[in-house]
Design an enzyme around this catalytic site. Structure first.
Site, PDB file in Angstrom:
ATOM      1  N   ASN A  13      -0.744  -9.581   4.476  1.00  9.29           N
ATOM      2  CA  ASN A  13      -0.635  -8.157   4.788  1.00  9.29           C
ATOM      3  C   ASN A  13      -0.530  -7.346   3.498  1.00  9.29           C
ATOM      4  O   ASN A  13      -0.416  -7.903   2.398  1.00  9.29           O
ATOM      5  CB  ASN A  13       0.582  -7.917   5.690  1.00  9.29           C
ATOM      6  CG  ASN A  13       0.459  -6.660   6.514  1.00  9.29           C
ATOM      7  OD1 ASN A  13      -0.455  -5.867   6.360  1.00  9.29           O
ATOM      8  ND2 ASN A  13       1.405  -6.452   7.414  1.00  9.29           N
ATOM      9  N   HIS A  66      -5.545  -1.588  11.825  1.00  5.76           N
ATOM     10  CA  HIS A  66      -4.961  -2.090  10.584  1.00  5.76           C
ATOM     11  C   HIS A  66      -5.807  -3.257  10.075  1.00  5.76           C
ATOM     12  O   HIS A  66      -6.280  -4.080  10.870  1.00  5.76           O
ATOM     13  CB  HIS A  66      -3.522  -2.547  10.831  1.00  5.76           C
ATOM     14  CG  HIS A  66      -2.792  -2.986   9.594  1.00  5.76           C
ATOM     15  ND1 HIS A  66      -2.628  -2.173   8.501  1.00  5.76           N
ATOM     16  CD2 HIS A  66      -2.187  -4.170   9.281  1.00  5.76           C
ATOM     17  CE1 HIS A  66      -1.947  -2.824   7.567  1.00  5.76           C
ATOM     18  NE2 HIS A  66      -1.683  -4.034   8.010  1.00  5.76           N
ATOM     19  N   GLN A 113       0.818  -1.218   0.000  1.00  3.21           N
ATOM     20  CA  GLN A 113       0.000   0.000   0.000  1.00  3.21           C
ATOM     21  C   GLN A 113       0.843   1.256   0.000  1.00  3.21           C
ATOM     22  O   GLN A 113       0.335   2.347  -0.293  1.00  3.21           O
ATOM     23  CB  GLN A 113      -0.922   0.006   1.214  1.00  3.21           C
ATOM     24  CG  GLN A 113      -0.204   0.190   2.543  1.00  3.21           C
ATOM     25  CD  GLN A 113      -1.116   0.046   3.734  1.00  3.21           C
ATOM     26  OE1 GLN A 113      -1.602  -1.045   4.034  1.00  3.21           O
ATOM     27  NE2 GLN A 113      -1.357   1.156   4.436  1.00  3.21           N
ATOM     28  N   CYS A 116      -5.004   0.231   3.856  1.00  2.00           N
ATOM     29  CA  CYS A 116      -5.033  -1.194   4.180  1.00  2.00           C
ATOM     30  C   CYS A 116      -6.430  -1.768   4.015  1.00  2.00           C
ATOM     31  O   CYS A 116      -6.612  -2.912   3.584  1.00  2.00           O
ATOM     32  CB  CYS A 116      -4.516  -1.438   5.587  1.00  2.00           C
ATOM     33  SG  CYS A 116      -5.519  -0.690   6.898  1.00  2.00           S
TER      34      CYS A 116
END
Length: 332
Positions: A298, A271, A132, A139
């Site tokens: 992630n 997150h 990102q 996120c």
């Protein structure tokens, strides 16, 4: 007197050698991660933060070497941030300020027959972890797109590369690079569909919405919903596919390099990640318990964690992982 001078000389040599080694490591780290600074003073500031991180990582990994912690840290691309900067990163909207659509919680029928382990990375329905970037708190968009890509592929055997930028620019219920919520983004996609990444490329900033309905993949959504517990989460992952979750992370998570994460957590989710599977690591000693874990994806690129993936302890609600779980179902 001569002996004291000798000791002083040795100390000076040791200090110079240490400084020289740090210089080499600093320059090597900058080159590896493409770090450039606008002025010598800015670089000195980042160098001091980097050295403090180096001390933290060394101390933590010494504990890992002794078997006193189950994960390791690394001098990754976040190493030149201060502790305060790492701990202040946030790319989720607060539940209290969001415009979350009214949706139901969904519980799976409990069953003792769910598999002992699941890993959707082995299905060819998992795109590589994307990044990102350092300047956009998106996120939530990456987690949303990651889940849709995988679940679409599970149903069609076709892995599409979909656009996070469309969500950043066009989802008015979320706040672009200042944060959002995956469940709101799922609502947006259910109404508008989502374009291919090649038609709406990621730019690491919020811009004017360039959504083109004729280029969007429209999903026949049957439901999008939240899940209430880790037991329900495991059943959903096993039988249907990946989930989005919010977790409360601190700098410990940002410096994670491998193993089963058990570090400190923030007070509330800040997150968004994707759960792509789960498993159990057997205990090394008979007197110890096995460790259940989630496999997560992630949005910090393959330079973070286990090539962009990681593992977190399961069945202890670590980092409030069961607090903001959402996913989507559709027919094709």
């Amino acid at each position: 007197m001569h002996f004291e001078k000798y000791l002083l000389a040795l100390s000076a040599i040791a200090i110079c050698a240490s400084a020289s080694r740090f210089d080499r490591e600093w320059n090597s780290w900058k080159s590896k991660y493409g770090k450039k600074y606008v002025s010598p003073s800015k670089e000195l500031y980042r160098r001091k933060a980097w050295e403090a991180t180096w001390e933290k990582v060394q101390k933590h990994n010494q504990l890992a070497d002794q078997g006193l912690t189950s994960y390791r840290m690394a001098m990754n691309h976040f190493a030149d941030l201060t502790t305060e900067e790492r701990n202040s990163k946030n790319c989720l909207l607060s539940k209290g300020t969001s415009q979350t659509p009214k949706i139901n919680s969904y519980s799976h029928a409990q069953s003792s027959t769910i598999p002992d382990e699941v890993d959707w990375r082995k299905s060819n329905c998992m795109s590589p972890p994307r990044d990102q970037g350092d300047f956009c708190g998106s996120c939530w968009a990456f987690a949303t797109v990651g889940v849709i890509e995988s679940r679409y592929c599970i149903k069609t055997n076709k892995l599409l590369k979909l656009s996070e930028q469309q969500l950043v620019d066009c989802d008015e219920h979320d706040d672009g690079c200042c944060g959002g919520l995956p469940v709101q983004a799922l609502d947006y996609v259910a109404q508008n569909g989502v374009m291919m990444r090649k038609d709406y490329e990621y730019s690491e900033k919020k811009a004017t919405c360039e959504y083109e309905p004729e280029k969007a993949i429209m999903l026949n959504v049957t439901k999008y919903y939240m899940l209430p517990s880790e037991e329900n989460m495991a059943a959903a992952v096993a039988f249907e596919g990946p989930l989005t979750v919010g977790i409360g992370v601190t700098e410990d998570f940002m410096l994670y390099n491998g193993g089963i994460f058990e570090g400190s957590c923030a007070e509330e989710p800040n997150h968004a990640i994707v759960i792509v599977g789960y498993g159990t690591e057997p205990a090394e000693d008979e007197d110890e318990e096995d460790t259940d874990y989630w496999i997560i994806k992630n949005s910090w690129g393959e330079k973070w964690g286990e090539k962009g993936f990681g593992r977190m302890k399961r069945n202890i609600d670590q980092c409030q992982i069961s607090n903001m779980v959402a996913t989507i179902d559709f027919t094709v």
